[in-house]
Design a protein around this motif. Structure first.
Motif, short mmCIF file in Angstrom:
data_model
loop_
_atom_site.label_atom_id
_atom_site.label_comp_id
_atom_site.label_asym_id
_atom_site.label_seq_id
_atom_site.Cartn_x
_atom_site.Cartn_y
_atom_site.Cartn_z
N LYS A 1 -54.81 4.30 -67.17
CA LYS A 1 -53.84 3.21 -67.27
C LYS A 1 -53.54 2.91 -68.73
CE LYS A 1 -53.07 -1.51 -65.60
NZ LYS A 1 -52.91 -2.16 -66.92
N CYS A 2 -52.27 3.02 -69.12
CA CYS A 2 -51.86 2.65 -70.47
C CYS A 2 -50.33 2.72 -70.53
CB CYS A 2 -52.46 3.59 -71.52
SG CYS A 2 -52.24 2.98 -73.22
N GLY A 3 -49.70 1.63 -70.94
CA GLY A 3 -48.25 1.63 -71.00
C GLY A 3 -47.64 1.88 -69.64
N LYS B 1 -40.42 0.54 -65.73
CA LYS B 1 -41.79 0.49 -65.25
C LYS B 1 -42.72 -0.26 -66.20
CE LYS B 1 -45.30 3.44 -63.12
NZ LYS B 1 -45.61 4.79 -62.65
N ILE B 2 -42.61 0.01 -67.51
CA ILE B 2 -43.52 -0.61 -68.47
C ILE B 2 -43.42 -2.12 -68.41
CG2 ILE B 2 -44.08 -0.84 -70.91
CD1 ILE B 2 -43.13 1.97 -71.35
N TRP C 1 -60.33 8.39 -73.89
CA TRP C 1 -60.00 7.51 -75.01
C TRP C 1 -59.62 6.17 -74.41
CZ3 TRP C 1 -55.55 4.74 -76.08
CH2 TRP C 1 -55.48 4.16 -77.35
N THR C 2 -60.21 5.09 -74.92
CA THR C 2 -59.95 3.80 -74.30
C THR C 2 -59.98 2.69 -75.34
OG1 THR C 2 -60.71 2.22 -72.62
CG2 THR C 2 -62.40 3.52 -73.73
N MET C 3 -59.15 1.66 -75.10
CA MET C 3 -59.15 0.48 -75.95
C MET C 3 -60.11 -0.59 -75.43
SD MET C 3 -57.16 1.21 -78.40
CE MET C 3 -57.00 -0.39 -79.19
N CYS D 1 -55.60 -0.33 -71.61
CA CYS D 1 -55.16 1.00 -72.07
C CYS D 1 -56.38 1.91 -72.19
CB CYS D 1 -54.44 0.89 -73.41
SG CYS D 1 -53.72 2.44 -73.99
N GLY D 2 -56.46 2.88 -71.29
CA GLY D 2 -57.57 3.82 -71.37
C GLY D 2 -57.76 4.57 -70.07
#
Length: 574
Positions: free
Chosen positions: A170-172, A477-478, A401-403, A136-137
């Protein structure tokens, strides 16, 4: 770009350049040109290889040296992530590193002179390596337009106006290589974000990848990943950008209101219809089956469950604190051997007299006027456009913003010739990628994965990531992406995942064609009523399962459902 003819003057320049060149490259940025000489080729072939291209502007950042003083970190309190000058894992090559998880980052580089995008070809290119993957980020770059007077680089944040945003995110449900153009409407003066439709997906691995956006003077946009074209679009096509750069000529009149007497009902209840005298609205839907008989050998006196004879009271059980100990229950083995036990009850069946609540039949509405729409008026924001009015690039900013940590940016290039970008890919990216790919093959081989099978996996997952971008699969999609990502980490699941995706695909087609009707579950017989299968979240469509709650609530609910004991079906109902 027009190429300069090789004249005697150029030959003199070439000889001078060759004297300065040790082996490969000399760049004359002060004279806005790019000049390549291959000394080795000269020594071997006794000739010179000269590439001489004129540019409007050229920017290149290799991060071979520390970025301190050249790139400015935002002073805004939101951006607490620490940037580092670090080596790419397994290489001697340096890059700009995202060093901490779950942080916001912002850093900017002012250009010496703004780069114009209005004339000729412009190539935007840079490398990214997701050394720890990307759950995610973002890892995109913002190409900033000239800011308002008084703005400083330390003020860079999410609100700083940009001309183009390009790169992976890319996230969710988001999994795309963004290309966003901020274009000014000449009629209103408003800047509008225009997003590339159906952009390519982000490569899901930990290798170095190079992203290239080529903007052509004929309004063509090409997106390349690792030098391979993944998307081609036209800036003026409504099929390629949302919203379209050219607004609609006509728009609904915002001041037009629906008349109060406008009737949009195509059908209405028949006011003259009367409920039949024999219509019983109170009749139950199901009744006992009077023809059913108790099976022979039914054990009326045996309970369905008995105390587990093997269970023993724990040694640390305290009756005063824990209460009287009771052995856990198990299914009565006598019931399993016979047709059933306990009190027998007749099964139910559908009531033939059931009609439900009476409603008047529907008839055509004589006052029906159709679905009301406001009248259309000329769009005051409409304008003609032969080519986008690109804002110049005055600075480059990375605001994400990134995890994940371990995101490494490298070799950021702006050029006005495709061959220049290609040469940089070959010189800076390809050697690293080849080393990383070879190492990956060795790791796969050590893990027992053959090279042929590994290649097969890559092709399968490349196809799956393209399939998941199909618009009518958006609701799924998720979950599909989540399954694909888990399978990439476990190659032995590839075939199973492929089959699962095909099942989902067929299911969606089935729902579209047949309205989502579910087949009847259970069975019927003269003496036994059908037993409906209880519905769970897994049986529902995503929209039904999610409802108004978020993904986290749904996940918690599924965990609760999984933890709850399985309801026991009474044998007396059989």
């Amino acid at each position: 770009m027009a190429k300069s003819r090789i004249s005697s003057v150029l030959l003199l320049i070439a000889c001078f350049g060759f004297a300065l060149c040790l082996s490969e490259t000399v760049r004359f940025t002060s004279t806005s040109c790019f000049f390549v000489l291959s000394a080795r080729s000269v020594l071997k072939r006794f000739d010179c290889l000269i590439w001489f291209c004129f540019f409007d502007q050229l920017f290149y950042e290799s991060f071979d040296e520390s970025f301190d003083g050249r790139w400015i970190v935002s002073d805004k309190s939101d951006y607490s992530g620490v940037w580092k000058h670090a080596k790419s894992e397994g290489h001697e090559d340096y890059g700009l590193l995202v060093s901490e998880k779950a942080r916001k980052y912002a850093i900017v580089k002012d250009l010496d002179k703004p780069i114009t995008l209005k004339d000729g070809t412009i190539v935007l290119q840079y490398e990214v390596r997701l050394q720890n993957g990307l759950e995610c980020g973002g890892a995109y770059i913002k190409y900033l337009r000239p800011q308002e007077a008084g703005w400083t680089t330390k003020e860079f944040d999410n609100e700083s106006p940009y001309s183009i945003m390009f790169g992976p995110d890319k996230c969710g449900s988001t999994n795309k290589v963004h290309f966003i153009l901020k274009h000014k409407n000449p009629k209103t003066g408003e800047y509008v974000e225009h997003h590339l439709k159906y952009p390519p997906s982000v490569p899901y691995d930990k290798l170095s990848h190079v992203y290239t956006a080529i903007i052509k003077p004929d309004n063509e946009l090409r997106i390349l990943i690792d030098g391979e074209e993944k998307k081609k679009a036209n800036f003026l096509s409504a099929d390629d950008f949302e919203p379209a750069l050219i607004p609609s000529k006509m728009i609904p009149d915002p001041d037009d209101k629906k008349p109060e007497d406008w009737d949009e009902r195509a059908k209405i209840p028949d006011a003259d219809a009367v409920k039949p005298d024999d219509w019983d609205e109170d009749a139950p839907m199901e009744i006992e089956d009077e023809e059913a008989v108790k099976p022979e050998g039914w054990l009326d006196d045996e309970p369905e469950e008995i105390d587990d004879p093997e269970a023993t009271k724990p040694e640390d059980w305290d009756d005063e604190e824990d209460g009287e100990w009771e052995a856990p229950k198990i299914d009565n083995p006598k019931c399993e051997a016979g047709p059933g036990c306990g009190e027998w009850k007749r099964p139910t069946k559908r009531n033939p007299a059931y009609k439900g609540k009476w409603h008047a039949p529907m008839i055509d509405n004589p006052n029906y006027k159709g679905i009301w729409k406001p009248q259309e008026i000329p769009n005051p924001a409409y304008f003609e456009l032969e080519k986008p009015d690109f804002e110049p690039i005055a600075a480059l900013g990375i605001e994400i913003w990134t995890m994940q940590d371990g995101i490494l940016f490298d070799n950021i290039l702006i050029a006005d010739e495709e061959k220049v970008a290609e040469s940089y890919r070959e010189k800076t990216w390809k050697p690293k990628f080849d080393v990383e790919k070879e190492k990956q093959k060795e790791e796969d081989a050590a893990a027992g994965v053959s090279e042929g099978l590994s290649g097969f996996h890559k092709k399968v997952f490349d196809v799956l990531y393209k399939v998941v971008d199909i618009p009518f699969l958006d609701a799924y999609k998720i979950k599909i992406i989540d399954v694909i990502e888990k399978a990439e980490k476990q190659p032995n699941l590839t075939i199973g995942v492929l089959v699962s995706i095909v099942v989902v695909f067929v299911t969606v087609i089935f729902r579209i064609l047949f309205g989502g009707k579910k087949p009847v579950v259970g069975f019927t017989s003269p003496n036994v009523a059908p037993v409906p299968k209880p519905e769970t979240k897994k049986d529902l469509a995503p929209a039904e399962a999610e409802g108004s709650s978020g993904g986290e609530k749904e996940e918690e609910k599924e965990k609760e459902d999984a933890a709850a004991p399985r309801p026991r079906r009474s044998r007396r109902e059989t």
